[in-house]
Design an enzyme around this catalytic site. Structure first.
Site, PDB file in Angstrom:
ATOM      1  N   HIS A 249     137.925  53.024  88.926  1.00 25.25           N
ATOM      2  CA  HIS A 249     138.275  54.401  89.285  1.00 25.25           C
ATOM      3  C   HIS A 249     137.484  55.379  88.437  1.00 25.25           C
ATOM      4  CE1 HIS A 249     140.591  57.945  90.320  1.00 25.25           C
ATOM      5  NE2 HIS A 249     141.006  57.244  91.357  1.00 25.25           N
ATOM      6  N   ASP A 300     144.050  51.666  96.313  1.00 30.31           N
ATOM      7  CA  ASP A 300     143.778  50.988  97.583  1.00 30.31           C
ATOM      8  C   ASP A 300     144.053  49.488  97.547  1.00 30.31           C
ATOM      9  OD1 ASP A 300     142.785  53.220  99.138  1.00 30.31           O
ATOM     10  OD2 ASP A 300     141.155  53.267  97.701  1.00 30.31           O
TER      11      ASP A 300
HETATM   12  C1  LIG Z   1     135.795  53.892  92.506  1.00 30.45           C
HETATM   13  C2  LIG Z   1     134.402  53.792  91.942  1.00 30.45           C
HETATM   14  C3  LIG Z   1     133.406  54.391  92.929  1.00 30.45           C
HETATM   15  C4  LIG Z   1     134.371  54.584  90.634  1.00 30.45           C
HETATM   16  O1  LIG Z   1     133.104  54.574  90.238  1.00 30.45           O
HETATM   17  P1  LIG Z   1     132.468  55.259  88.948  1.00 30.45           P
HETATM   18  O2  LIG Z   1     133.458  55.859  88.041  1.00 30.45           O
HETATM   19  O3  LIG Z   1     131.380  56.132  89.435  1.00 30.45           O
HETATM   20  O4  LIG Z   1     131.903  54.026  88.216  1.00 30.45           O
HETATM   21  P2  LIG Z   1     130.620  53.236  88.654  1.00 30.45           P
HETATM   22  O5  LIG Z   1     130.596  52.925  90.099  1.00 30.45           O
HETATM   23  O6  LIG Z   1     129.433  53.939  88.071  1.00 30.45           O
HETATM   24  O7  LIG Z   1     130.873  51.905  87.874  1.00 30.45           O
HETATM   25  C5  LIG Z   1     130.644  51.723  86.465  1.00 30.45           C
HETATM   26  C6  LIG Z   1     130.263  50.263  86.273  1.00 30.45           C
HETATM   27  O8  LIG Z   1     131.366  49.431  86.684  1.00 30.45           O
HETATM   28  C7  LIG Z   1     130.971  48.636  87.797  1.00 30.45           C
HETATM   29  N1  LIG Z   1     132.035  48.668  88.793  1.00 30.45           N
HETATM   30  C8  LIG Z   1     132.786  49.720  89.146  1.00 30.45           C
HETATM   31  N2  LIG Z   1     133.661  49.369  90.084  1.00 30.45           N
HETATM   32  C9  LIG Z   1     133.459  48.069  90.312  1.00 30.45           C
HETATM   33  C10 LIG Z   1     134.074  47.147  91.170  1.00 30.45           C
HETATM   34  N3  LIG Z   1     135.055  47.520  91.976  1.00 30.45           N
HETATM   35  N4  LIG Z   1     133.646  45.870  91.149  1.00 30.45           N
HETATM   36  C11 LIG Z   1     132.648  45.502  90.330  1.00 30.45           C
HETATM   37  N5  LIG Z   1     132.037  46.331  89.491  1.00 30.45           N
HETATM   38  C12 LIG Z   1     132.425  47.602  89.488  1.00 30.45           C
HETATM   39  C13 LIG Z   1     129.717  49.284  88.373  1.00 30.45           C
HETATM   40  O9  LIG Z   1     128.911  48.356  89.048  1.00 30.45           O
HETATM   41  C14 LIG Z   1     129.081  49.850  87.131  1.00 30.45           C
HETATM   42  O10 LIG Z   1     128.438  48.818  86.469  1.00 30.45           O
HETATM   43  P3  LIG Z   1     127.066  49.092  85.665  1.00 30.45           P
HETATM   44  O11 LIG Z   1     127.427  50.099  84.618  1.00 30.45           O
HETATM   45  O12 LIG Z   1     126.697  47.759  85.132  1.00 30.45           O
HETATM   46  O13 LIG Z   1     126.109  49.643  86.678  1.00 30.45           O
HETATM   47  C15 LIG Z   1     134.021  52.325  91.662  1.00 30.45           C
HETATM   48  O14 LIG Z   1     134.890  51.770  90.711  1.00 30.45           O
HETATM   49  C16 LIG Z   1     134.024  51.499  92.942  1.00 30.45           C
HETATM   50  O15 LIG Z   1     133.046  51.524  93.684  1.00 30.45           O
HETATM   51  N6  LIG Z   1     135.136  50.732  93.213  1.00 30.45           N
HETATM   52  C17 LIG Z   1     135.220  49.937  94.407  1.00 30.45           C
HETATM   53  C18 LIG Z   1     135.586  50.812  95.600  1.00 30.45           C
HETATM   54  C19 LIG Z   1     137.022  51.280  95.559  1.00 30.45           C
HETATM   55  O16 LIG Z   1     137.935  50.508  95.330  1.00 30.45           O
HETATM   56  N7  LIG Z   1     137.185  52.561  95.827  1.00 30.45           N
HETATM   57  C20 LIG Z   1     138.487  53.198  95.861  1.00 30.45           C
HETATM   58  C21 LIG Z   1     138.631  54.127  94.711  1.00 30.45           C
HETATM   59  S1  LIG Z   1     140.284  54.742  94.571  1.00 30.45           S
END
Ligand SMILES: CC(C)(COP(=O)(O)OP(=O)(O)OC[C@H]1O[C@@H](n2cnc3c(N)ncnc32)[C@H](O)[C@@H]1OP(=O)(O)O)[C@@H](O)C(=O)NCCC(=O)NCCS
Length: 367
Positions: A249, A300
């Site tokens: 998140h 979710d």
């Molecule tokens: C929600 C989300 C977009 C938040 O993203 P964010 O704060 O921008 O964080 P990032 O996407 O930059 O992730 C940071 C790191 O954790 C990893 N990461 C984040 N969510 C992950 C997941 N669900 N599974 C695996 N790795 C994940 C990223 O790959 C990244 O790794 P890196 O630093 O080696 O590149 C992200 O956690 C995600 O894509 N989750 C899956 C989708 C989801 O469940 N969305 C609903 C949100 S309520």
């Protein structure tokens, strides 16, 4: 000006609607843990007015919302035509939401009418997809009871109403999440409700936001039907650099407070509906995620199983999220419109500079 990728950590504006300060979700100052069992209508009133309604105000508000949970004949006709196509229900919803903006006097429509119609439309999409007739709301029932009836065709039990009521409250608002912020950007141009909501639906559709709940269930189904080892599945996906849907998140780095409450509801419903195999799978996945990563389940993750226990198809999970979030979207549209300030950030240009259009390129000239 400092650049923040994805606007992470940027405070884009002020709001009185909700807060995630210190990883505690609160609506108008009330922590979500204290609101989760209140009637959904009371929480919608709180989000829109900033204060709880009196008994009489709540009764009148509930009646007003339920009275609006019906669709004009022309809308149902159009939905019946497009909802049968092999299109994603969020695409159907996107068109459905924009439709009243072309046929109504958009300035006349008020939030209670829009919320009532939105709930009726999402229920209708679910019914039409399943070739089931549209149901009509009962004026003496509450919003959640009617909503379940409209999509399932069955009067729900008191415990089903209580559980979905909590799910709807937990999803109702979440400060400047992607879809709400999108709605606010459109509202900041002083555009109408339908334009703002259509944009919000588009933003919610993606798998990194509301679309994640559908992907969570596809993952559970894949593992379950192929008799895969969940630990192996997660390890393989992580090794391939894939994201595990329903984890992580932007705001909650130590766990999503909504997921804690939703886990209990998922467990109860899974037990009641013979779906414990999926819940056990979720437990194993979250355990291996805790061991291998710093990521926790988000809103979710358990909602996917909850909606499955309500007999909904995975493709309709994100429209269900939209049904809950419309209350918050409307609150933010109202707040943003009142602010009267255009949202228009700046960008850092990283393309080439100091280039000049070549002279002598007469062949490109427009006659
Ligand atoms: C929600 C989300 C977009 C938040 O993203 P964010 O704060 O921008 O964080 P990032 O996407 O930059 O992730 C940071 C790191 O954790 C990893 N990461 C984040 N969510 C992950 C997941 N669900 N599974 C695996 N790795 C994940 C990223 O790959 C990244 O790794 P890196 O630093 O080696 O590149 C992200 O956690 C995600 O894509 N989750 C899956 C989708 C989801 O469940 N969305 C609903 C949100 S309520």
């Amino acid at each position: 000006m400092a650049l923040s990728k994805g606007l992470a950590g940027v405070i884009a504006d002020q709001t009185r609607i909700s807060s995630t300060h210190n990883a505690i979700l609160s609506y108008a100052g009330y922590p979500i843990n204290e609101l989760k069992d209140a009637p959904f209508e009371e929480i919608v009133y709180l989000l829109w007015h900033g204060q709880l309604p009196s008994r009489d105000e709540l009764a009148a508000f509930r009646f007003e919302l339920v009275s609006q949970m019906a669709l004009p004949y022309e809308t149902v006709q159009l939905m019946a035509r497009i909802a049968r196509e092999p299109q994603h229900p969020m695409s159907i919803l996107r068109t459905t939401v924009s439709l009243p903006g072309t046929t109504n006097d958009v300035k006349r429509d008020e939030p209670p009418r829009i919320l009532g119609k939105m709930l009726a439309a999402i229920a209708a999409i679910i019914r039409i997809r399943n070739d089931q007739p549209i149901k009509h709301a009962h004026r003496q029932w509450g919003v959640v009871e009617n909503f379940i009836y409209l999509f399932s065709g069955k009067r729900p039990t008191a415990s089903e109403v209580k559980m979905l009521n909590t799910v709807m409250i937990l999803h109702a608002d979440h400060e400047f999440n992607a879809s709400t912020f999108t709605a606010r950007v459109v509202a900041s141009t002083q555009s109408d409700y339908y334009s703002c909501l259509t944009a919000a639906v588009c933003a919610l559709k993606g798998p990194l936001h509301g679309g994640a709940n559908e992907q969570v269930f596809h993952m559970l189904e894949t593992i379950h039907h192929n008799h895969q080892d969940p630990v192996e599945f997660v390890n393989q996906r992580l090794a391939a650099g894939d994201k595990i849907m329903g984890f992580g998140h932007r705001v909650y780095k130590n766990g999503d407070p909504r997921a804690v409450i939703l886990r209990e509801i998922a467990k109860t419903l899974a037990r009641d509906t013979d779906n414990m195999a999926y819940f056990d799978l979720q437990e194993q996945i979250s355990q291996v995620m805790a061991e291998k990563t710093h990521l926790h389940p988000n809103v979710d993750y358990y909602t996917a199983l909850i909606y499955h226990c309500f007999n909904l198809d995975a493709e309709t999970f994100t429209p269900m999220f939209a049904a809950c979030r419309t209350a918050g979207w409307l609150a933010h549209i109202i707040e943003q419109q009142a602010r009267g300030c255009l949202i228009r950030p700046s960008s850092e240009y990283v393309g080439q500079t100091n280039r000049h259009y070549p002279t002598g390129k007469e062949e490109n000239a427009i006659d």
